[in-house]
Enzyme design. Structure first.
Site, PDB file in Angstrom:
ATOM      1  N   GLY A 172       0.763  -1.104   0.023  1.00  0.00           N
ATOM      2  CA  GLY A 172      -0.187  -0.006  -0.095  1.00  0.00           C
ATOM      3  C   GLY A 172       1.029   1.056   0.161  1.00  0.00           C
ATOM      4  N   GLY A 173       0.374   2.268   0.917  1.00  0.00           N
ATOM      5  CA  GLY A 173       1.013   3.627   0.861  1.00  0.00           C
ATOM      6  C   GLY A 173       2.479   3.561   1.248  1.00  0.00           C
ATOM      7  N   GLY A 407      22.822  10.683 -32.057  1.00  0.00           N
ATOM      8  CA  GLY A 407      22.261  11.380 -30.767  1.00  0.00           C
ATOM      9  C   GLY A 407      22.748  11.024 -29.597  1.00  0.00           C
ATOM     10  CB  ALA A 408      23.884   7.578 -28.534  1.00  0.00           C
TER      11      ALA A 408
HETATM   12  C1  HXC Z   1      -2.988  -3.036  11.358  1.00  0.00           C
HETATM   13  C2  HXC Z   1      -1.927  -5.035  10.828  1.00  0.00           C
HETATM   14  C3  HXC Z   1      -1.796  -4.400   9.645  1.00  0.00           C
HETATM   15  C4  HXC Z   1      -2.302  -2.902   9.147  1.00  0.00           C
HETATM   16  C5  HXC Z   1      -0.541  -6.413   9.711  1.00  0.00           C
HETATM   17  N1  HXC Z   1      -1.358  -6.112  10.839  1.00  0.00           N
HETATM   18  N2  HXC Z   1      -1.033  -5.393   8.747  1.00  0.00           N
HETATM   19  N3  HXC Z   1      -2.568  -4.361  11.803  1.00  0.00           N
HETATM   20  N4  HXC Z   1      -3.003  -2.473  10.188  1.00  0.00           N
HETATM   21  N5  HXC Z   1      -2.063  -2.728   8.162  1.00  0.00           N
HETATM   22  C6  HXC Z   1      -1.187  -6.954  11.973  1.00  0.00           C
HETATM   23  C7  HXC Z   1      -2.006  -8.431  11.994  1.00  0.00           C
HETATM   24  O1  HXC Z   1      -3.509  -7.918  11.969  1.00  0.00           O
HETATM   25  C8  HXC Z   1      -1.353  -9.177  12.694  1.00  0.00           C
HETATM   26  O2  HXC Z   1      -2.141  -8.720  13.899  1.00  0.00           O
HETATM   27  C9  HXC Z   1       0.078  -8.863  12.790  1.00  0.00           C
HETATM   28  O3  HXC Z   1      -0.138  -7.670  11.984  1.00  0.00           O
HETATM   29  C10 HXC Z   1       0.970  -9.690  11.735  1.00  0.00           C
HETATM   30  O4  HXC Z   1       0.126  -9.752  10.237  1.00  0.00           O
HETATM   31  P1  HXC Z   1      -0.050 -11.160   9.856  1.00  0.00           P
HETATM   32  O5  HXC Z   1      -1.121 -10.830   8.932  1.00  0.00           O
HETATM   33  O6  HXC Z   1      -0.369 -12.243  10.934  1.00  0.00           O
HETATM   34  O7  HXC Z   1       1.388 -11.504   9.126  1.00  0.00           O
HETATM   35  P2  HXC Z   1       1.570 -11.921   7.695  1.00  0.00           P
HETATM   36  O8  HXC Z   1       0.739 -13.301   7.516  1.00  0.00           O
HETATM   37  O9  HXC Z   1       3.104 -12.233   7.608  1.00  0.00           O
HETATM   38  O10 HXC Z   1       1.185 -10.942   6.537  1.00  0.00           O
HETATM   39  C11 HXC Z   1       1.466  -9.716   6.650  1.00  0.00           C
HETATM   40  C12 HXC Z   1       0.735  -8.944   5.564  1.00  0.00           C
HETATM   41  C13 HXC Z   1      -0.614  -8.729   5.930  1.00  0.00           C
HETATM   42  C14 HXC Z   1       0.972  -9.600   4.286  1.00  0.00           C
HETATM   43  C15 HXC Z   1       1.464  -7.430   5.584  1.00  0.00           C
HETATM   44  O11 HXC Z   1      -0.667  -8.564   7.588  1.00  0.00           O
HETATM   45  C16 HXC Z   1      -1.518  -7.846   5.295  1.00  0.00           C
HETATM   46  O12 HXC Z   1      -1.932  -8.008   4.158  1.00  0.00           O
HETATM   47  N6  HXC Z   1      -1.560  -6.655   6.263  1.00  0.00           N
HETATM   48  C17 HXC Z   1      -2.441  -5.604   5.402  1.00  0.00           C
HETATM   49  C18 HXC Z   1      -1.751  -4.880   3.989  1.00  0.00           C
HETATM   50  C19 HXC Z   1      -2.360  -3.661   3.448  1.00  0.00           C
HETATM   51  O13 HXC Z   1      -3.386  -3.872   2.772  1.00  0.00           O
HETATM   52  N7  HXC Z   1      -1.929  -2.642   3.656  1.00  0.00           N
HETATM   53  C20 HXC Z   1      -2.538  -1.531   3.263  1.00  0.00           C
HETATM   54  C21 HXC Z   1      -3.067  -0.440   4.228  1.00  0.00           C
HETATM   55  S1  HXC Z   1      -3.873   0.885   3.336  1.00  0.00           S
HETATM   56  P3  HXC Z   1      -2.599 -10.205  14.998  1.00  0.00           P
HETATM   57  O14 HXC Z   1      -2.486  -9.454  16.118  1.00  0.00           O
HETATM   58  O15 HXC Z   1      -3.631 -10.525  14.422  1.00  0.00           O
HETATM   59  O16 HXC Z   1      -1.120 -10.986  14.830  1.00  0.00           O
HETATM   60  C22 HXC Z   1      -2.312   1.907   3.039  1.00  0.00           C
HETATM   61  C23 HXC Z   1      -2.732   3.012   2.222  1.00  0.00           C
HETATM   62  C24 HXC Z   1      -1.885   4.170   2.777  1.00  0.00           C
HETATM   63  O17 HXC Z   1      -1.134   1.705   3.212  1.00  0.00           O
HETATM   64  C25 HXC Z   1      -1.968   5.145   1.531  1.00  0.00           C
HETATM   65  C26 HXC Z   1      -0.762   6.239   1.888  1.00  0.00           C
HETATM   66  C27 HXC Z   1      -0.686   6.977   0.512  1.00  0.00           C
END
Ligand code: HXC
Length: 517
Positions: A172-173, A407-408
């Site tokens: 994401g971001g 050109g290069a």
């Molecule tokens: C809150 C999060 C989180 C998030 C992970 N966690 N990402 N908590 N916000 N963005 C937490 C999980 O809930 C989990 O907590 C712990 O971190 C570990 O994550 P897992 O999923 O168990 O780990 P893994 O299987 O290794 O997967 C990692 C991951 C996945 C691929 C990164 O967590 C994931 O897909 N996260 C979301 C990614 C995403 O979509 N981010 C975009 C956000 S929007 P627990 O307590 O359950 O263990 C964004 C926009 C910004 O970023 C724009 C700015 C321009």
């Protein structure tokens, strides 16, 4: 026990708690994936005992979605400053064991604090990234936090070097802060960067793709050009960052450190006199020219796997750090295309920001023709390298090794783009185009009127090659300052760089130029 002792014990206990991040269980799980923790990474990066940490007790301010139960001291990022080889750096390392290293408002504040200090005090910022992106529970506050970081990335650009290492997810971001920094290092099979993950890709474009294919280190280092290096593991990534720093100044007001190597400045290399094949269409390895001329053959390549038809990286001449840009005849005959233009332009601009002279080694048959290149904007992208060399005010030393056509020729740091010293080897072919093409344009009609058109054209081509394709015509005009013996290339580059040490050049006053993006 005195009251002070109790308070001290309490402090130590809190520090220990902060150092555990998300707790031992999560640290073990993290290790289980072959990953180091944020603190372990910092220990490996920084000189022993040099790290001073900030905001160890900072916590998030989110009191809904169950977050009041999930409070961790330090809130998922370790920040502070330390030294690498005795030189100050500001650092942040995201801690995946705390809520997946996700970015909260307070986590962003911690990162912004070190970035502000880095700019005020003129030292590089190194970000060790391992994060699931914006903390979903916080929503807009997390987005605001990202934006504050992006703003600082932009403000710091060209003021202090910014380096990102990606050790885990970067989704994401989270990808845009690294994208705004100067260099990105990724770890193979353990890190990835993408805007949207495979599930979203599947639902929108119906593509089946793995995380590795979509945003792995190898892909970004070779195809997208987002990453400068795909490290074998975390240790390798940190070693790369350290080596990179050794070639860079602390900020845009300083010069890179001089690192003397003991390699004699006047060392001749007879092998260079024998390097160029007799057949002009035969390739040789430009890495040889670099390796045989820089101090102790020590060349630090960046973006080695992306657009390998041009080589970019850092080396030293008599201790002086330089950026090297060199066409590589071993790949696509060293042709300039979209990717190689972008690669070299960005590299030259980095060097120009940070007072690092550029040495350019030229062997380029021209720009790559064809619909693919034209449809994808080779005009716009090819203009980038031209722009970068023309605006650069750092010392620019160029050696035409073999081909510099059309050109290069203009683009590759020619005299006309304010190249300071332009040398050529006797093997240089500097002309508007190669003999075959030139003769076809000029003599096709005449050839058809002869008894043996092929023989006529061959004779004309020979005549063109003998008279037009050499370095002497350019030297006669002063576009080439001297034609040098290949064996003495190192010495001549060193002399030129020494002469240019105090170079001052300026561009017209303006808000900023408008590079063709
Ligand atoms: C809150 C999060 C989180 C998030 C992970 N966690 N990402 N908590 N916000 N963005 C937490 C999980 O809930 C989990 O907590 C712990 O971190 C570990 O994550 P897992 O999923 O168990 O780990 P893994 O299987 O290794 O997967 C990692 C991951 C996945 C691929 C990164 O967590 C994931 O897909 N996260 C979301 C990614 C995403 O979509 N981010 C975009 C956000 S929007 P627990 O307590 O359950 O263990 C964004 C926009 C910004 O970023 C724009 C700015 C321009």
């Amino acid at each position: 026990m005195s009251l002070m002792q109790k308070k001290l014990d309490d402090l130590m206990q809190k520090r220990d708690q902060a150092r555990l991040g998300g707790g031992q269980e999560r640290i073990d799980a993290h290790h289980g994936k072959g990953r180091l923790t944020a603190r372990e990474r910092l220990d490996l990066l920084l000189d022993a005992g040099s790290f001073e940490e900030f905001d160890m007790f900072k916590t998030h301010r989110c009191h809904h979605s169950g977050m009041q139960e999930k409070i961790f001291l330090g809130d998922g990022v370790v920040t502070g400053y330390g030294t690498v080889d005795g030189r100050l750096v500001y650092v942040y390392a995201q801690d995946f064991t705390v809520l997946g290293g996700s970015l909260s408002e307070t986590l962003a504040e911690k990162i912004c604090k070190v970035m502000d200090l880095a700019v005020k005090n003129g030292a590089p910022v190194i970000g060790l990234n391992d994060s699931g992106g914006a903390r979903i529970q916080e929503g807009i506050e997390a987005l605001a936090g990202y934006s504050e970081i992006f703003l600082r990335n932009v403000m710091a650009s060209g003021v202090v070097p910014q380096i990102s290492a990606i050790f885990g997810p970067c989704a994401g971001g989270a990808v845009y802060s690294p994208a705004l920094t100067d260099f990105i290092v990724m770890v193979k099979n353990n890190s990835y960067m993408f805007l949207t993950g495979p599930k979203v890709v599947k639902s929108v474009t119906h593509e089946d793709v793995t995380v590795e294919e979509l945003g792995g280190a190898d892909m970004h280092a070779s195809q997208s050009g987002v990453a400068d290096y795909a490290a074998e593991n975390g240790l390798d990534a940190l070693a790369y960052v350290k080596s990179l720093l050794s070639f860079l100044p602390q900020n845009n007001m300083e010069n890179a450190p001089v690192v003397l190597s003991g390699d004699p400045p006047d060392r001749r290399d007879e092998g260079l006199n024998a390097l160029i094949p007799d057949n002009p269409n035969e390739a040789y390895d430009m890495q040889e020219v670099i390796g045989r001329t820089v101090d102790n053959g020590d060349f630090f390549e960046v973006k080695a796997k992306f657009a390998p038809n041009i080589i970019t990286g850092f080396g030293r001449y008599n201790g002086q750090s330089v950026g090297m840009v060199a066409n590589q005849p071993m790949h696509l005959s060293g042709v300039l295309d979209i990717n190689s233009s972008i690669k070299a332009a960005r590299f030259v601009r980095f060097c120009d920001c940070f007072n690092i002279p550029v040495v350019t080694l030229v062997d380029v048959p021209g720009f790559l023709p064809g619909t693919n290149q034209e449809y994808n904007g080779v005009i716009r992208h090819g203009a980038k390298i031209l722009y970068a060399y023309a605006e650069a005010t750092i010392p620019k030393v160029t050696v035409v090794i073999r081909k510099a056509y059309g050109g290069a020729y203009c683009v590759m740091s020619s005299k006309h783009l304010r190249g300071d010293i332009n040398y050529a080897w006797p093997s240089a072919e500097i002309a508007v185009m190669g003999g075959k093409g030139a003769v076809e344009v000029l003599y096709s009609r005449e050839a058809r009127e002869t008894a043996d058109p092929a023989a006529f054209l061959a004779a004309k081509e020979q005549e063109y090659s003998d008279t037009m394709v050499n370095p002497y015509i350019a030297a006669r005009r002063g576009y080439i300052d001297d034609i040098i013996e290949p064996a003495r290339t190192r010495f001549r580059i060193i002399k030129a760089l020494e002469m240019l040490k105090n170079k001052r050049d300026t561009n017209p006053m303006k808000k900023h130029g408008n590079i063709p993006l």
